[in-house]
Design an enzyme around this catalytic site. Structure first.
Site: not given
Length: 384
Positions: A126, A128, A135, A245, A271, A341
């Site tokens: 699509i 747009m 926007s 969507e 860890r 991490h």
């Protein structure tokens, strides 16, 4: 907390999806990122397996399109292996392109396009967004001029998902320069139409395997039989379809959040630092506790939205809430998991590093989160 969204049929479908993912997805993820494109054969394999085209009616070879829980299962299984680009590409097909044709297409258009889309033979997109509009859809400049038998389209689009591989592009064009909000229509542009071309395949921060492109329209003749819905009804049609969507984005956001959090829990258990597991530090436990709680709360809301969609009761406002909250939550969770991490989180060999790249777009596409808040805010206080 026990999750009660799914029944035996959904779990049986999950097994089919998991087998497909192991065979057709996981072995190719690194190569897709390198070539910046998902193999066309993967789309065909998904069609053969019956996991693509879930939104298409059964008479057109699809899955029926009445129970979004099957789509949610697929998004969850793709999230588990961090196949974010594929999930986004398939979502464009099943949550946007196919539903547009299913809901507002003519019987002839459905017969012409839906079976091949469900089979993965035709890929949809699509168009747009344009350079300089973002926007602000009312700023669209791509124009369609009526001629005998159809319309001649001129203009350009950008940030188009599936832009390189797409065979059908639902294009938002201005059909009446003086029509205001009623001056826009949806035209389906096909791959080989003269004057229609692809510009650059865009180099993005994340979602590297998902092809995103610029599109160019130079005197493209689009026949009347490719008008989708009614002339001048473009904005209304877009508004009706956008909640699905946005829910799709939210479902994917929760699935990714859960997958990355699960990875991180395994990591901190294994860890060690300063003579103990990372999981044994109070800060680690507090971080995990907060993330697990937020994800669990978000899951309840999104699951409720899925059931509302199935019942035909999902509102524009609830979809906006799910989209902005889910996208923000995903970004928060991924960022905090990366921190846990340490330096390894910044390495792309770890899923959390790739998830960090991919997550950022969630707050932008489908309508920027600021737009979602405006939709919600106006529902509370009214329009100015």
């Amino acid at each position: 907390m026990r999750r009660e969204l799914y029944d035996a049929d959904h779990e049986a479908f999950r097994s089919v999806v998991a087998e497909f993912v192991e065979r057709e997805v996981t072995p190719h993820l690194a190569r897709w990122d390198e070539q910046r494109l998902i193999d066309r054969e993967t789309w065909l394999a998904a069609g053969r397996q019956g996991i693509l085209g879930l939104a298409a009616p059964e008479e057109y070879g699809g899955g029926g399109g009445t129970d979004y829980r099957f789509r949610a299962v697929l998004l969850e299984e793709l999230a588990k292996v961090h196949a974010t680009s594929l999930a986004s590409s398939f979502s464009l097909q099943d949550d946007i392109a196919i539903p547009y044709i299913r809901e507002i297409g003519t019987d002839e258009q459905k017969r012409r396009w839906l079976p091949a889309m469900a089979a993965g033979e035709l890929i949809g997109a699509i168009a747009m967004t344009e350079p300089g509009t973002g926007s602000d859809l009312k700023g669209i400049r791509t124009a369609a001029r009526q001629v005998p038998g159809g319309w001649v389209v001129n203009g350009a689009k950008t940030f188009i998902t599936n832009g390189i591989q797409s065979d059908l592009v639902i294009t938002v064009a201005r059909t009446d320069p003086d029509g205001g909000a009623a001056g826009f229509s949806l035209l389906v542009v096909e791959r080989d139409m003269p004057g229609f071309s692809r510009g650059r395949k865009l180099d993005k921060v994340g979602l590297h395997a998902q092809d995103t492109a610029e599109l160019v329209y130079e005197d493209v003749f689009v026949p009347d039989e490719n008008v989708l819905g009614r002339i001048g009804g473009g904005f209304g049609q877009l508004r009706e379809m956008l909640p699905l969507e946005r829910l799709s984005i939210a479902v994917h956001a929760l699935a990714v959040s859960e997958a990355i959090l699960a990875d991180t829990i395994g990591y901190v258990r294994d860890r060690h630092a300063f003579g103990q597991r990372l999981a044994d530090f109070q800060n680690t436990q507090f971080e995990l506790a907060e993330m697990q709680t937020e994800v669990s709360i978000g899951r309840v809301f999104v699951d409720r939205a899925i059931l509302a969609l199935n019942a035909g009761e999902l509102t524009e406002v609830d979809a906006a809430m799910a989209k902005w909250w889910g996208a923000d939550l995903q970004n928060r969770v991924v960022d905090r998991c990366l921190q846990l991490h340490g330096g390894y989180g910044f390495m792309l060999e770890y899923p959390v590093g790739r998830a960090y790249q991919d997550a950022r777009i969630q707050r932008i596409f489908g309508g920027a989160n600021e737009i979602m808040k405006q939709i919600i805010g106006r529902s509370i206080v009214g329009r100015p």
